[in-house]
Write a protein that holds these residues in place. Structure first.
Motif, PDB file in Angstrom:
ATOM      1  N   PHE A 681      -9.844  -2.887  -5.848  1.00 20.55           N
ATOM      2  CA  PHE A 681      -9.997  -1.448  -6.082  1.00 20.55           C
ATOM      3  C   PHE A 681      -9.702  -0.687  -4.796  1.00 20.55           C
ATOM      4  O   PHE A 681     -10.233  -1.033  -3.757  1.00 20.55           O
ATOM      5  CB  PHE A 681     -11.422  -1.120  -6.555  1.00 20.55           C
ATOM      6  N   PRO A 682      -8.863   0.361  -4.829  1.00 21.17           N
ATOM      7  CA  PRO A 682      -8.072   0.775  -5.993  1.00 21.17           C
ATOM      8  C   PRO A 682      -6.865  -0.136  -6.203  1.00 21.17           C
ATOM      9  O   PRO A 682      -6.398  -0.770  -5.276  1.00 21.17           O
ATOM     10  CB  PRO A 682      -7.632   2.184  -5.612  1.00 21.17           C
ATOM     11  N   ASN A 683      -6.382  -0.141  -7.405  1.00 19.27           N
ATOM     12  CA  ASN A 683      -5.193  -0.922  -7.748  1.00 19.27           C
ATOM     13  C   ASN A 683      -4.565  -0.307  -8.996  1.00 19.27           C
ATOM     14  O   ASN A 683      -5.177  -0.343 -10.063  1.00 19.27           O
ATOM     15  CB  ASN A 683      -5.562  -2.377  -8.011  1.00 19.27           C
ATOM     16  N   PRO A 684      -3.399   0.310  -8.874  1.00 21.99           N
ATOM     17  CA  PRO A 684      -2.535   0.343  -7.683  1.00 21.99           C
ATOM     18  C   PRO A 684      -3.080   1.258  -6.580  1.00 21.99           C
ATOM     19  O   PRO A 684      -3.871   2.159  -6.846  1.00 21.99           O
ATOM     20  CB  PRO A 684      -1.215   0.885  -8.237  1.00 21.99           C
ATOM     21  N   VAL A 685      -2.622   1.011  -5.363  1.00 21.37           N
ATOM     22  CA  VAL A 685      -2.948   1.859  -4.220  1.00 21.37           C
ATOM     23  C   VAL A 685      -1.848   2.904  -4.112  1.00 21.37           C
ATOM     24  O   VAL A 685      -0.703   2.594  -3.790  1.00 21.37           O
ATOM     25  CB  VAL A 685      -3.036   1.036  -2.921  1.00 21.37           C
ATOM     26  N   HIS A 690      -5.419   6.214   1.718  1.00 26.57           N
ATOM     27  CA  HIS A 690      -5.319   5.486   2.987  1.00 26.57           C
ATOM     28  C   HIS A 690      -6.665   4.881   3.389  1.00 26.57           C
ATOM     29  O   HIS A 690      -6.889   4.595   4.557  1.00 26.57           O
ATOM     30  CB  HIS A 690      -4.806   6.408   4.093  1.00 26.57           C
ATOM     31  N   GLY A 691      -7.568   4.726   2.407  1.00 25.72           N
ATOM     32  CA  GLY A 691      -8.880   4.170   2.710  1.00 25.72           C
ATOM     33  C   GLY A 691      -8.918   2.664   2.551  1.00 25.72           C
ATOM     34  O   GLY A 691      -7.890   2.000   2.366  1.00 25.72           O
ATOM     35  N   PRO A 692     -10.125   2.106   2.584  1.00 25.61           N
ATOM     36  CA  PRO A 692     -10.270   0.654   2.455  1.00 25.61           C
ATOM     37  C   PRO A 692      -9.961   0.174   1.044  1.00 25.61           C
ATOM     38  O   PRO A 692     -10.243   0.859   0.051  1.00 25.61           O
ATOM     39  CB  PRO A 692     -11.743   0.414   2.812  1.00 25.61           C
ATOM     40  N   ILE A 693      -9.374  -1.006   0.947  1.00 24.55           N
ATOM     41  CA  ILE A 693      -9.080  -1.649  -0.335  1.00 24.55           C
ATOM     42  C   ILE A 693     -10.065  -2.808  -0.477  1.00 24.55           C
ATOM     43  O   ILE A 693     -10.134  -3.692   0.392  1.00 24.55           O
ATOM     44  CB  ILE A 693      -7.633  -2.161  -0.369  1.00 24.55           C
TER      45      ILE A 693
END
Length: 762
Positions: A681-685, A690-693
């Motif tokens: 999350f998120p997906n898709p980016v 521009h935050g953490p995945i």
């Protein structure tokens, strides 16, 4: 100093937060809104002060907007607000005299009064708006705040010789300024260029030199409140205008062509007296919902808006239809103890710690984004159950155990059951009949509930999983039987804080047989080497980490028992302090801090609450990962009283005596096996993100590798518990290119793995 207030986005953010939880690194405020303490209004909105902050109600749409530090306010404990129609600006004053001006969707902070050194009490009592100036009635005089230029213009000291004089409120008739003070009514010409000169502020000698609570102007006539009696100016005299025995006047307001007087009888019954243009009596506003009215405004549709200290913001329509308008929140700002399990947060309100003011029977719960508060008024089982200071959530999350410093134990389940000296082995406190204090709670692996029965001959009691009780008198004896917080280690040993005489810790071993007292063993741990090795006998908190180690907060920092299983062996187990290096100097971890609480997250990292804010340390305590205080975060207070962590989401709940906030950490509790599907999350980016995945559903501390579709390794990391974080960059720190990426997760022992896909859009 100013910051943008993204009002248009707040509603969307709130919806997303409730639907999906907080984003990693984001904050959320959990504040009470039950107490209405003051009002301001524009043509379209009503603003209501609660006991920490304030909120706005949009009359046409019914939308409620909460204001707090998370969305950009500079401080907490709002005491006064005023709205300027001419400048479309809201003046917000805090308990510490800090000021925010909200204008054009921007918050301008003006901290001049807060920073100014003033002898004696420093507080703003009220705000009066006149043209571009907000006159602040202060405990030391009057401050003229320029709304247009968002700056302090002047300060007026108006005592007899220019000394400080407390001013309760101010009003103007267009020619003069009238100040209600502790020593009568002071008057000055509004047009005077030298209001800073105390001689411009003359005492109205036709009134007694006595405290005047408030002065208002109605139909060009001055009315003052002296000791809950209203006097009206008639030339050079002030005849009595209105008084009612046994009623307290809390506020006078002018709106809807009426003089409105808020009153309460001291027994939670309130009313609004009304007077017509000729100062004749009009029908009062009476309603069962009016309990402790603090402010009132009647709009152009004859709808009465009342700030009530019990009911929040009351809306009373002309036909008598009444509603209480307030955002959902806990019942109180005070937080003594937190416990989280099964998706629900449980909050004990107080006292903090076992003394001082408290709310009777107070308990709050939070789950699925919604708060429920329970007290003596809506839960009969809580009537006369005083000073709930410790709560322990049941693992299922659908109930909890409540410990009170005066009234024993409540099993808050279905049904609710109370236990004290009348129906259990719990005893009354030595020399204090009727006081059955329970000061610590802990569940063992078999579902037995252990509790501290403070200052009794059997200070340790267990309610077994079958519902029966057993009481223990550990030997050697605990000083005064004064046990507090309990923690149970992986061996089943019970570690107990000793509250009285700063006597250290007690460890109790029942030998694995609760009913057989013959195999019980007890050890008292102190600062003595070979007998605990604590840095201080003053123990403030305990925590067991995910490796089974016991972390102890003391008056001289943190110590760790790395070998709790050896505590009863011939060699024993002494606590060790953690040596850290900072600025080229070595010292012990937080050795100069008061450690109030330690919590362990899914990655075995340690969250430490002190009187100077909140720290996050690595699992072994040697590395500081984060530090939060009221200056660099939305924390309500630097005095942290309790912590609880949602292991599924990583949300850290942070309690204080002044309010509760939460922060979404990047660690969750890992499982023994991978989830059926890894969640990214998120997906898709998307391009704008521009935050953490986050990669969730991992086994504890799993190794995570990210590759492109050709198998080229882009990034690798280790999960924080059951969650790994990727910042979207490669090993060189550059943003990864758009495309499809593979996420591989491998169990620490290499026996299992999982893979999923991630779409990165640039």
């Amino acid at each position: 100093m100013h910051r943008m207030l993204l009002l248009l986005l707040v509603g969307l953010v709130a919806v997303q937060a409730n639907a999906q939880g907080l984003g990693i690194g984001q904050w959320r405020a959990h504040l009470p809104y039950r107490q209405g303490l003051g009002l301001a209004h524009s043509s379209s909105e009503v603003f209501c002060i609660s006991n920490v902050t304030f909120y706005a109600f949009e009359k046409e749409t019914g939308v409620i907007q909460k204001y707090d530090k998370v969305i950009g306010l500079s401080d907490v404990k709002v005491t006064n607000i005023a709205y300027s129609e001419a400048y479309d600006a809201l003046v917000v004053v805090y308990d510490n005299t800090n000021i925010d001006l909200i204008k054009n969707n921007t918050i301008y902070n003006v901290s001049d009064i807060q920073r100014k050194s003033i002898v004696g009490e420093k507080r703003v009592n009220s705000i009066y708006l006149k043209d571009s100036i907000a006159y602040l009635a202060c405990t030391f005089g009057i401050v003229a705040f320029d709304i247009k230029n968002q700056e302090i213009k002047d300060t007026y000291y108006i005592g007899d010789l220019g000394e400080q004089l407390s001013v309760n409120n101010i009003v103007s008739d267009g020619a003069k300024l009238y100040a209600a003070t502790l020593e009568g009514l002071r008057v000055a010409n509004l047009s005077s260029p030298n209001l800073i000169n105390f001689q411009e502020w003359q005492l109205d000698t036709s009134l007694p030199k006595a405290p005047i609570t408030q002065v208002v102007l109605f139909q060009d006539i001055l009315i003052v409140n002296i000791n809950d009696s209203l006097f009206i100016r008639n030339g050079t005299t002030w005849p009595l205008f209105y008084e009612q025995a046994n009623w307290t006047i809390t506020q006078m307001d002018v709106s809807d062509n009426h003089l409105l007087v808020c009153e309460t009888d001291g027994n939670y019954t309130g009313r609004i007296a009304r007077f017509n243009n000729d100062l004749g009596f009009a029908s009062p506003i009476v309603n069962d919902r009016i309990r402790l009215p603090q402010d009132i405004y009647i709009d152009e549709d004859s709808i009465a808006w009342i700030a009530d200290e019990i009911e929040g913001l009351l809306r009373i329509a002309p036909d008598g239809t009444t509603s209480s308008i307030q955002p959902n929140g806990p019942g109180s700002a005070q937080v003594a103890n937190l416990s989280f399990a099964g998706g629900n947060l449980w909050v004990a309100r107080g006292p903090v710690p076992f003394s001082g003011n408290y709310l009777q029977g107070g308990l709050d719960t939070y789950g699925e984004g919604y708060w429920t508060y329970r007290d003596e008024f809506n839960t009969s089982e809580l009537a006369d159950f005083n000073r709930i200071h410790t709560v322990l959530a049941k693992p299922s999350g659908d109930g909890a155990y409540l410990a009170a410093f005066t009234d024993g134990l409540i099993d808050f389940g279905n049904p609710i059951a109370r236990y004290d000296e009348t129906n259990s082995p719990l005893q009354v406190r030595n020399g204090d009949a009727g006081n059955t204090p329970v000061t610590g709670l802990a569940l063992d692996a078999s579902g037995n509930l252990w509790m501290s029965n403070f200052e009794t001959s059997t200070p340790l009691v267990v309610k077994k999983a079958d519902g029966s009780f057993k009481a223990f008198r550990p030997t050697p004896l605990v000083p005064n039987g004064s046990l507090g917080q309990l923690v149970i280690d992986d061996n089943g040993y019970i570690w107990a804080q000793i509250l009285s005489s700063s006597a250290g810790l007690m460890v109790f071993n029942n030998g694995g047989t609760i009913d057989d007292l013959g195999d019980d063993r007890t050890k008292i741990l102190t600062t003595a080497t070979g007998n605990g090795g604590l840095p201080s006998n003053s123990v403030s908190c305990l925590a067991k980490d995910r490796e089974g180690e016991i972390w102890v907060g003391t008056g001289e920092g943190i110590a760790v028992f790395y070998c709790p299983g050896s505590i009863f062996s011939d060699f024993g187990c002494d606590a060790q302090q953690i040596l850290v290096s900072e600025g080229g100097f070595a010292g012990y971890l937080l050795a100069t801090e008061a450690i109030n609480v330690i919590a362990v997250d899914g990655a075995n990292r340690k969250w430490v609450g002190t009187n100077n804010g909140l720290w996050l340390f690595s699992a072994d305590g040697t590395e500081q990962l984060a530090y939060f205080n009221t200056d660099n975060s939305p924390l309500i207070s630097n005095t942290i009283t309790s912590l609880a962590i949602d292991g599924v989401t990583g949300e850290v709940f942070i309690g204080s005596a002044d309010g509760l906030v939460s922060y979404r950490g990047d660690a969750t509790t890992g499982g023994e096996e991978f989830a059926d599907t890894l969640l990214v999350f998120p997906n898709p980016v998307r391009e704008t993100y521009h935050g953490p995945i986050a990669i969730k559903g991992l086994t504890t501390d799993a190794e995570v590798k990210i590759t492109d579709v050709r198998g080229t390794l882009i990034y690798q990391t280790t999960a924080n518990g059951g969650q790994a974080i990727w910042d979207g960059r490669n090993f060189d720190g550059r943003e990864a290119k758009a495309g499809v990426y593979l996420v591989f997760a491998i169990k620490t022992d290499g026996t299992a793995s999982k893979v999923t896909k991630l779409l990165l859009m640039r």
